[in-house]
Motif scaffolding. Structure first.
Motif, mmCIF file in Angstrom:
data_model
loop_
_atom_site.group_PDB
_atom_site.id
_atom_site.type_symbol
_atom_site.label_atom_id
_atom_site.label_comp_id
_atom_site.label_asym_id
_atom_site.label_seq_id
_atom_site.Cartn_x
_atom_site.Cartn_y
_atom_site.Cartn_z
ATOM 1 N N VAL A 1 2.053 6.035 36.220
ATOM 2 C CA VAL A 1 2.241 4.871 35.346
ATOM 3 C C VAL A 1 2.120 3.577 36.152
ATOM 4 N N VAL A 2 2.783 3.527 37.296
ATOM 5 C CA VAL A 2 2.740 2.316 38.123
ATOM 6 C C VAL A 2 1.320 2.036 38.598
ATOM 7 N N LYS A 3 0.562 3.076 38.917
ATOM 8 C CA LYS A 3 -0.784 2.889 39.466
ATOM 9 C C LYS A 3 -1.844 2.665 38.392
ATOM 10 N N LEU A 4 -1.725 3.347 37.249
ATOM 11 C CA LEU A 4 -2.818 3.379 36.284
ATOM 12 C C LEU A 4 -2.602 2.520 35.043
ATOM 13 N N VAL A 5 -1.391 2.487 34.533
ATOM 14 C CA VAL A 5 -1.165 1.858 33.222
ATOM 15 C C VAL A 5 -1.117 0.342 33.361
ATOM 16 N N PRO A 6 -1.941 -0.375 32.601
ATOM 17 C CA PRO A 6 -1.902 -1.837 32.645
ATOM 18 C C PRO A 6 -0.685 -2.370 31.894
ATOM 19 N N GLU A 7 -0.167 -3.494 32.359
ATOM 20 C CA GLU A 7 0.990 -4.102 31.698
ATOM 21 C C GLU A 7 0.541 -4.894 30.477
ATOM 22 N N SER A 8 1.345 -4.890 29.456
ATOM 23 C CA SER A 8 1.089 -5.715 28.275
ATOM 24 C C SER A 8 2.418 -5.997 27.600
ATOM 25 N N LYS A 9 2.542 -7.162 27.039
ATOM 26 C CA LYS A 9 3.762 -7.521 26.322
ATOM 27 C C LYS A 9 3.493 -8.710 25.423
ATOM 28 N N ASN A 10 4.376 -8.908 24.499
ATOM 29 C CA ASN A 10 4.295 -10.042 23.585
ATOM 30 C C ASN A 10 5.588 -10.834 23.700
ATOM 31 N N PRO A 11 5.609 -11.917 24.461
ATOM 32 C CA PRO A 11 6.849 -12.674 24.673
ATOM 33 C C PRO A 11 7.447 -13.224 23.390
ATOM 34 N N GLN A 12 6.628 -13.359 22.346
ATOM 35 C CA GLN A 12 7.131 -13.872 21.070
ATOM 36 C C GLN A 12 7.558 -12.757 20.125
ATOM 37 N N GLY A 13 7.648 -11.547 20.635
ATOM 38 C CA GLY A 13 8.018 -10.419 19.789
ATOM 39 C C GLY A 13 9.462 -10.487 19.340
ATOM 40 N N ASP A 14 9.825 -9.612 18.411
ATOM 41 C CA ASP A 14 11.187 -9.570 17.897
ATOM 42 C C ASP A 14 12.184 -9.263 19.008
ATOM 43 N N ARG A 15 13.344 -9.912 18.919
ATOM 44 C CA ARG A 15 14.396 -9.643 19.894
ATOM 45 C C ARG A 15 15.012 -8.272 19.622
ATOM 46 N N PRO A 16 15.419 -7.545 20.677
ATOM 47 C CA PRO A 16 16.068 -6.239 20.474
ATOM 48 C C PRO A 16 17.351 -6.391 19.668
ATOM 49 N N ASP A 17 17.539 -5.502 18.717
ATOM 50 C CA ASP A 17 18.734 -5.511 17.867
ATOM 51 C C ASP A 17 19.752 -4.538 18.468
ATOM 52 N N LEU A 18 20.448 -4.988 19.507
ATOM 53 C CA LEU A 18 21.363 -4.106 20.232
ATOM 54 C C LEU A 18 22.542 -3.674 19.368
ATOM 55 N N LEU A 19 23.095 -4.605 18.591
ATOM 56 C CA LEU A 19 24.227 -4.234 17.738
ATOM 57 C C LEU A 19 23.785 -3.258 16.658
ATOM 58 N N GLY A 20 22.594 -3.459 16.114
ATOM 59 C CA GLY A 20 22.078 -2.523 15.120
ATOM 60 C C GLY A 20 21.916 -1.130 15.689
ATOM 61 N N ALA A 21 21.401 -1.046 16.928
ATOM 62 C CA ALA A 21 21.257 0.256 17.572
ATOM 63 C C ALA A 21 22.608 0.919 17.779
ATOM 64 N N LEU A 22 23.602 0.136 18.203
ATOM 65 C CA LEU A 22 24.941 0.674 18.429
ATOM 66 C C LEU A 22 25.562 1.163 17.123
ATOM 67 N N LEU A 23 25.448 0.354 16.070
ATOM 68 C CA LEU A 23 26.027 0.734 14.785
ATOM 69 C C LEU A 23 25.364 1.981 14.216
ATOM 70 N N SER A 24 24.050 2.055 14.284
ATOM 71 C CA SER A 24 23.359 3.214 13.716
ATOM 72 C C SER A 24 23.698 4.489 14.483
ATOM 73 N N THR A 25 23.791 4.384 15.818
ATOM 74 C CA THR A 25 24.116 5.565 16.619
ATOM 75 C C THR A 25 25.531 6.045 16.332
ATOM 76 N N ILE A 26 26.487 5.121 16.263
ATOM 77 C CA ILE A 26 27.878 5.496 15.972
ATOM 78 C C ILE A 26 27.984 6.093 14.573
ATOM 79 N N GLY A 27 27.315 5.464 13.608
ATOM 80 C CA GLY A 27 27.384 5.955 12.233
ATOM 81 C C GLY A 27 26.820 7.349 12.088
ATOM 82 N N MET A 28 25.633 7.577 12.654
ATOM 83 C CA MET A 28 25.016 8.904 12.574
ATOM 84 C C MET A 28 25.869 9.946 13.287
ATOM 85 N N ALA A 29 26.355 9.608 14.487
ATOM 86 C CA ALA A 29 27.153 10.559 15.251
ATOM 87 C C ALA A 29 28.435 10.926 14.507
ATOM 88 N N SER A 30 29.059 9.964 13.851
ATOM 89 C CA SER A 30 30.301 10.241 13.126
ATOM 90 C C SER A 30 30.064 11.172 11.947
#
Length: 500
Positions: free
Chosen positions: A193-222
Motif C-alpha cells: 500500500v505504501v509503495k503502490l497505492v496513490p494518495e487521494s482525499k477530499n478536504p471538503q468532504g463530510d466531517r466524521p460523525d464520531l458520536l453517531g458511530a458511538l451511539l449506533s455501536t452501543i445501541g446495536m450491541a445492547s
C-alpha cells in the motif's frame, strides 16, 4: 470548478493507474483477510469451548464483537478516508487489524479474545471502506465496473476459504493460529500500500460523525446482548429488559442526532424511499440467514455428525463455491436483466429460505441433505445479493454513492451479527427447554451426563434446537424477501407513474 475539485482531479489518473491491476490484487488480499475473519472463527467454536471454557454466549460475542464494531464504524471510516486520505486510512486499517490479530492469537480468556476481536473490527472497518474507494480511484470508466465486480467476488471467496483455512490450521496447530495467519498478510499489504497505492482525499468532504458511530455501536450491541442473554437469564429478567431498553433508547437518540446534524453518518431521509427500504430489508436478511446458518452448521457438523474442523470446512464449501461459480459466469446478472429487480430478489430470497428448510428437514443425520440445501442457498445468494446492492445504489443520488456503499456494508455486517444472535438464541432456548441441565454449552451438558441414554437425549435435544433455528431463519428470510420485493415493485410503479 473549485480548487478542491481541481486538486482531486489532478490526483486521479485520467486513464487509470499504470499499476492498477497489481494494486487490485493487493487490495483483494487485504479485503480477503477481513472477510475470512467473518467465517474462520466458526470452525474454532469447539476448540474455544474446550480450551477457554467459553459458553455459547461467549462464542456469540467473540463473533459479534468483530462484526458489530465494524458495522458501527463503516460509515465513519469512509468519511475519514475521504477527508484525511484513503491511503493513510488503508494503511492504518492494516496496522490495527494486524495488531488485533496478534492480541487475539495469544488471548488467555474469553474476555481478552472478545476485546481483541473488537479491536480487529476497527481495522476491518477502515479496510472495508478504503479498499473500494481505492478501486474507484485507480480505474477509469472503461474498466471500473469490471474491477468492482472482481473486488466483490472476494466476499464469496472469503466464505469459501474461511472454514477450510480455519479447519486446516486447527488440525495442525492450536486455535490461536487462525489469527496469526493475518500478520504476514497485513505486513505485506502495508508495504504494498505504501509503495503502490496513490494518495487521494477530499478536504471538503463530510466531517466524521464520531458520536453517531458511538451511539449506533452501543445501541446495536445492547440489543444483541439482550437477544443473546434471553435464554440464559430469562426474557423478562432485569438484565435482558434493561439491555433491550438501553439499545432501543440509544438507537432512538442516534436517529434524532442524525436528523439534526449537517454531516450525518446515516441520512435518515433515505428511509422515505420505498426502494431503499426494500433493498435494506433484503440486505439485512440475506446476511442474517447466511451468517446465522453458518454459525449453526459448523456446530452441527462437528458436535452432531462428528467431523473434524477441516472436514467440517470442506463440507461447507459447496455453498460458497456455488456463489462464486454463478457470480463469475454472470448468471445472476443475466436473470436480473430478464426478470427485473423485484422478481430477482423474490426468487433469490425464496431459494435461500428453501435451502435453510432443506437443511433443517433433511440434513439432520445425512450430509447429502445438507449438501442439497447448501447448493440451493448458494444459488439464492448469487441472485439476491447483486440485485439488492444495485437497488440500494440506485435509490441513492449518484453524488452520495460512497454513502450508499457504506450503508450497504453496515447493514450487511449488522445482519451478520443479528443472525448469529437470533438463531443462536433460538437454539439455546429450544435446547434448554428440552434438556433442563445447568450447562452453558453442549460439551458441558454432555460432560454432566451420567449415562449413555442421557447423552443420547442431550444430542437429540441439540439436534432439535438446530432444526428449529434453521426453520425460524427460513421463515424470516422468506417473509422478508417477499416484503422487500413488494416494496421494490411498488417503488418501480410509483416511478413509472411519475415519469408518465
Amino acid at each position: 470548478m473549485t480548487a478542491a475539485t481541481t486538486a482531486e482531479t489532478a490526483q486521479a489518473p485520467p486513464q487509470g493507474h499504470p499499476q492498477r491491476w497489481l494494486i487490485l490484487c493487493v487490495i483483494m488480499l487485504a479485503q480477503l483477510t477481513v472477510l475470512l475473519d467473518n467465517t474462520v472463527l466458526n470452525v474454532a467454536i469447539p476448540s474455544l469451548t474446550d480450551e477457554l471454557g467459553a459458553s455459547t454466549a461467549d462464542i456469540q460475542w467473540m463473533i459479534n464483537a468483530y462484526s458489530l464494531v465494524q458495522s458501527g464504524l463503516l460509515l465513519t471510516a469512509g468519511s475519514a478516508a475521504d477527508r484525511y486520505g484513503r491511503r493513510k486510512m488503508l494503511a492504518a486499517g492494516l496496522v490495527l487489524f494486524g495488531a488485533g490479530s496478534l492480541c487475539a492469537a495469544f488471548a488467555q480468556s474469553s474476555t481478552q479474545l472478545i476485546a481483541a476481536r473488537a479491536g480487529m473490527g476497527i481495522g476491518g472497518a477502515l479496510l472495508m471502506t478504503t479498499t473500494l474507494a481505492v478501486v474507484v480511484q485507480i480505474f477509469d470508466d472503461t474498466e471500473r465496473v469490471k474491477a468492482i465486480g472482481i473486488w466483490s467476488t472476494t466476499s464469496s471467496l472469503g466464505f469459501a476459504a474461511g472454514p477450510l483455512l480455519g479447519g486446516f490450521m486447527l488440525d495442525h496447530f492450536w486455535w490461536g493460529s487462525i489469527f496469526l495467519i493475518n500478520i504476514p498478510v497485513a505486513l505485506i499489504g502495508l508495504a504494498a500500500v505504501v509503495k503502490l497505492v496513490p494518495e487521494s482525499k477530499n478536504p471538503q468532504g463530510d466531517r466524521p460523525d464520531l458520536l453517531g458511530a458511538l451511539l449506533s455501536t452501543i445501541g446495536m450491541a445492547s440489543v444483541v446482548y439482550a437477544i443473546i442473554s434471553g435464554p440464559e437469564h430469562g426474557w423478562t429478567s432485569a438484565q435482558v429488559l434493561v439491555a433491550a431498553a438501553v439499545g432501543v433508547l440509544v438507537l432512538g437518540v442516534f436517529t434524532l442526532w442524525e436528523l439534526h446534524i449537517p454531516y450525518p453518518m446515516l441520512d435518515m431521509h433515505f428511509f422515505r424511499n420505498q426502494r431503499f427500504i426494500g433493498a435494506v430489508a433484503g440486505a439485512i436478511l440475506v446476511a442474517f440467514g447466511l451468517s446465522g446458518s453458518l454459525f449453526l452448521l459448523t456446530q452441527h457438523l462437528q458436535f452432531v455428525l462428528g467431523y473434524e474442523p477441516l472436514e467440517a470446512g470442506l463440507r461447507l464449501a459447496p455453498l460458497a463455491v456455488t456463489v462464486v461459480a454463478l457470480n463469475l459466469t454472470a448468471v445472476g446478472a443475466k436473470l436480473h436483466a430478464k426478470l427485473g429487480t423485484p422478481a430477482t430478489i423474490a426468487a433469490g430470497m425464496s431459494m435461500l429460505a428453501g435451502g435453510l428448510a432443506v437443511i433443517a428437514l433433511l440434513g439432520g443425520d445425512d450430509y447429502n441433505g445438507m449438501l442439497a440445501g447448501l447448493v440451493i442457498m448458494g444459488a439464492g445468494i448469487s441472485l439476491a445479493m447483486p440485485a439488492m446492492a444495485n437497488a440500494i445504489m440506485s435509490a441513492i443520488p449518484p453524488e452520495k454513492a460512497g454513502v450508499g456503499a457504506g450503508i450497504n456494508g453496515t447493514l450487511a455486517e449488522f445482519g451478520n451479527g443479528l443472525g448469529v444472535a437470533v438463531l443462536g438464541a433460538v437454539l439455546n432456548a429450544r435446547f434448554a427447554a428440552l434438556i433442563p441441565v445447568a450447562a452453558a454449552s453442549l460439551p458441558a451438558a454432555l460432560a454432566s451426563a451420567e449415562s449413555a441414554g442421557e447423552r443420547t437425549r442431550i444430542m437429540d435435544a441439540f439436534s432439535s434446537g438446530l432444526e428449529t433455528s434453521q426453520l425460524v431463519g427460513a421463515v424470516a428470510v422468506l417473509l422478508g424477501g417477499l416484503l422487500a420485493a413488494e416494496l421494490l415493485r411498488r417503488a418501480e410503479r410509483a416511478d413509472s407513474a411519475v415519469a408518465a
